[in-house]
Design a protein around this motif. Sequence first.
Motif, mmCIF file in Angstrom:
data_model
loop_
_atom_site.group_PDB
_atom_site.id
_atom_site.type_symbol
_atom_site.label_atom_id
_atom_site.label_comp_id
_atom_site.label_asym_id
_atom_site.label_seq_id
_atom_site.Cartn_x
_atom_site.Cartn_y
_atom_site.Cartn_z
ATOM 1 N N LEU A 1 27.886 6.025 40.927
ATOM 2 C CA LEU A 1 27.950 6.140 42.389
ATOM 3 C C LEU A 1 27.843 4.768 43.046
ATOM 4 O O LEU A 1 28.616 4.425 43.944
ATOM 5 C CB LEU A 1 26.826 7.067 42.854
ATOM 6 N N LEU A 2 26.874 3.954 42.588
ATOM 7 C CA LEU A 2 26.710 2.624 43.169
ATOM 8 C C LEU A 2 27.916 1.741 42.849
ATOM 9 O O LEU A 2 28.350 0.947 43.698
ATOM 10 C CB LEU A 2 25.426 1.990 42.636
ATOM 11 N N ASP A 3 28.455 1.878 41.651
ATOM 12 C CA ASP A 3 29.658 1.143 41.286
ATOM 13 C C ASP A 3 30.801 1.489 42.234
ATOM 14 O O ASP A 3 31.556 0.620 42.681
ATOM 15 C CB ASP A 3 30.019 1.480 39.839
ATOM 16 N N ASP A 4 30.911 2.765 42.565
ATOM 17 C CA ASP A 4 31.946 3.211 43.493
ATOM 18 C C ASP A 4 31.743 2.607 44.880
ATOM 19 O O ASP A 4 32.693 2.167 45.528
ATOM 20 C CB ASP A 4 31.930 4.743 43.560
ATOM 21 N N LEU A 5 30.499 2.554 45.353
ATOM 22 C CA LEU A 5 30.217 1.969 46.660
ATOM 23 C C LEU A 5 30.599 0.494 46.692
ATOM 24 O O LEU A 5 31.169 0.005 47.676
ATOM 25 C CB LEU A 5 28.737 2.136 47.001
ATOM 26 N N LEU A 6 30.293 -0.226 45.608
ATOM 27 C CA LEU A 6 30.655 -1.630 45.551
ATOM 28 C C LEU A 6 32.174 -1.799 45.519
ATOM 29 O O LEU A 6 32.729 -2.673 46.185
ATOM 30 C CB LEU A 6 30.046 -2.284 44.313
ATOM 31 N N ARG A 7 32.844 -0.964 44.746
ATOM 32 C CA ARG A 7 34.298 -1.057 44.650
ATOM 33 C C ARG A 7 34.948 -0.832 46.010
ATOM 34 O O ARG A 7 35.950 -1.455 46.347
ATOM 35 C CB ARG A 7 34.826 -0.012 43.668
ATOM 36 N N ARG A 8 34.405 0.117 46.777
ATOM 37 C CA ARG A 8 35.001 0.449 48.071
ATOM 38 C C ARG A 8 34.504 -0.443 49.188
ATOM 39 O O ARG A 8 34.942 -0.332 50.325
ATOM 40 C CB ARG A 8 34.712 1.923 48.409
ATOM 41 N N GLY A 9 33.589 -1.376 48.864
ATOM 42 C CA GLY A 9 33.109 -2.313 49.868
ATOM 43 C C GLY A 9 32.311 -1.670 50.974
ATOM 44 O O GLY A 9 32.337 -2.126 52.120
ATOM 45 N N VAL A 10 31.578 -0.593 50.663
ATOM 46 C CA VAL A 10 30.754 0.058 51.686
ATOM 47 C C VAL A 10 29.623 -0.892 52.068
ATOM 48 O O VAL A 10 28.865 -1.331 51.212
ATOM 49 C CB VAL A 10 30.182 1.385 51.153
ATOM 50 N N PRO A 11 29.472 -1.247 53.344
ATOM 51 C CA PRO A 11 28.417 -2.180 53.746
ATOM 52 C C PRO A 11 27.034 -1.581 53.509
ATOM 53 O O PRO A 11 26.814 -0.397 53.747
ATOM 54 C CB PRO A 11 28.671 -2.386 55.249
ATOM 55 N N PHE B 1 20.805 -1.150 43.263
ATOM 56 C CA PHE B 1 20.626 -0.615 44.606
ATOM 57 C C PHE B 1 19.867 -1.608 45.486
ATOM 58 O O PHE B 1 20.270 -1.893 46.612
ATOM 59 C CB PHE B 1 19.875 0.714 44.536
ATOM 60 N N ALA B 2 18.770 -2.164 44.954
ATOM 61 C CA ALA B 2 17.977 -3.115 45.731
ATOM 62 C C ALA B 2 18.771 -4.374 46.040
ATOM 63 O O ALA B 2 18.737 -4.891 47.166
ATOM 64 C CB ALA B 2 16.688 -3.464 44.971
ATOM 65 N N ALA B 3 19.513 -4.880 45.050
ATOM 66 C CA ALA B 3 20.302 -6.090 45.269
ATOM 67 C C ALA B 3 21.405 -5.847 46.288
ATOM 68 O O ALA B 3 21.649 -6.682 47.169
ATOM 69 C CB ALA B 3 20.897 -6.564 43.944
ATOM 70 N N TRP B 4 22.064 -4.699 46.188
ATOM 71 C CA TRP B 4 23.127 -4.361 47.144
ATOM 72 C C TRP B 4 22.566 -4.250 48.553
ATOM 73 O O TRP B 4 23.157 -4.750 49.518
ATOM 74 C CB TRP B 4 23.784 -3.060 46.705
ATOM 75 N N GLY C 1 29.965 11.290 45.713
ATOM 76 C CA GLY C 1 30.062 11.347 44.264
ATOM 77 C C GLY C 1 30.826 10.165 43.710
ATOM 78 O O GLY C 1 31.221 9.249 44.411
ATOM 79 N N ARG C 2 31.019 10.226 42.423
ATOM 80 C CA ARG C 2 31.611 9.097 41.712
ATOM 81 C C ARG C 2 33.126 9.145 41.787
ATOM 82 O O ARG C 2 33.735 10.153 41.505
ATOM 83 C CB ARG C 2 31.162 9.171 40.250
ATOM 84 N N ARG C 3 33.711 7.992 42.175
ATOM 85 C CA ARG C 3 35.165 7.889 42.197
ATOM 86 C C ARG C 3 35.533 6.465 41.821
ATOM 87 O O ARG C 3 35.277 5.540 42.580
ATOM 88 C CB ARG C 3 35.704 8.204 43.581
#
Length: 349
Positions: free
Chosen positions: A311-321, A281-284, A340-342
């Motif tokens: 959840l964080l993996d999902d955010l990275l996959r979807r490229g959420v800024p 989370f901090a690195a992202w 949630g997780r997707r």
Amino acid sequence: MNSTDLPRLTVRSPADLIAAVPYLLGFHPADSVVVVALSGSRVVFAARGDLPGDLPDDVDPGEAATHIAEVTARQGADSATVIGYGPASRVTPAVDAVRVALPEAGLAVLDALRVTDGRWWSYLCTEPECCPPEGTRYDPQASTVPAAAVFAGQVALPDRAALAAQVAPAGGDAMRQATDRAERRLADLLATAPATDLLGARALRAAGAAAIRATRRRHRSGEPLTDDELAWLCLLLTHLPVRDHAWERTDGRDDDIAFWAEVLRRAEPALIAAPGSLLAFAAWRDGQGALAAVALERVLAEHPDYSLAGLLDDLLRRGVPPSRLDGWPAGGPPRELRRGRRRSRRRPR
């Protein structure tokens, strides 16, 4: 993938851009396809994916290209350059697929390059005067980009394995023994909690808040954490209210990243889920998407069902800024954190 909060680096040529890529990603890519996205003349994002031969068997190269293009388009970019690293037989199909996918995602393709053995070739330029068929030799050190990046505090590790080594386990017998002592200490804490404290929840929250406060203070002062302090913290972080208390106090500061990286490296494997997720989370939040990715890979290998990591993996996959979390947690979690997780099958790294 990396969102890049780098200082403005002056890029005047393909050689300058190639010299900048390792600092955008945090490591020197190999056997990779990289997309460098711009908004106007400013680099806003860089993403890396494996070449088709390195993809899992169930991942279609065209699907991977579409995904990296869609992720790039979410960054507010309007154009991009594609760079493939490796031999032509493997690079060309990957670059061609991304070249097709980027315009379909609404992005102009500024250039498409292949980099191999100290030379670069352009797929778009056919003028032998500037793009000879034998390729153009380049020397990254001849560019001013590396010096500017280093001066700004940016680092380019030798490869992605060197980045993963930053979160590799560094515990041992002493930490296992400290964890055993922490478990006995936790049992004593719960045994002495008042009968009105259901399941010792209040005692756990109080102990967790105290451990977070004490270890963060010691780390900021430059004092090394003892094995017992670190094991106690990690054990308390398995209690979700304690984990969330730490999460609310974690952002993208250098101190956050250094602290949680140390905790992740030294923690027993059974206890890495929370510190690894907090490091990610901090690195992202700091724009270090590649570091976030390797932290999550380690967590999910040990704890595939840990919800925060998923959840964080999902955010990275979807490229959420990361900017989507500005103001959090004061205003409550943003929509992306409530979805949630997707999982998807492919993440640029």
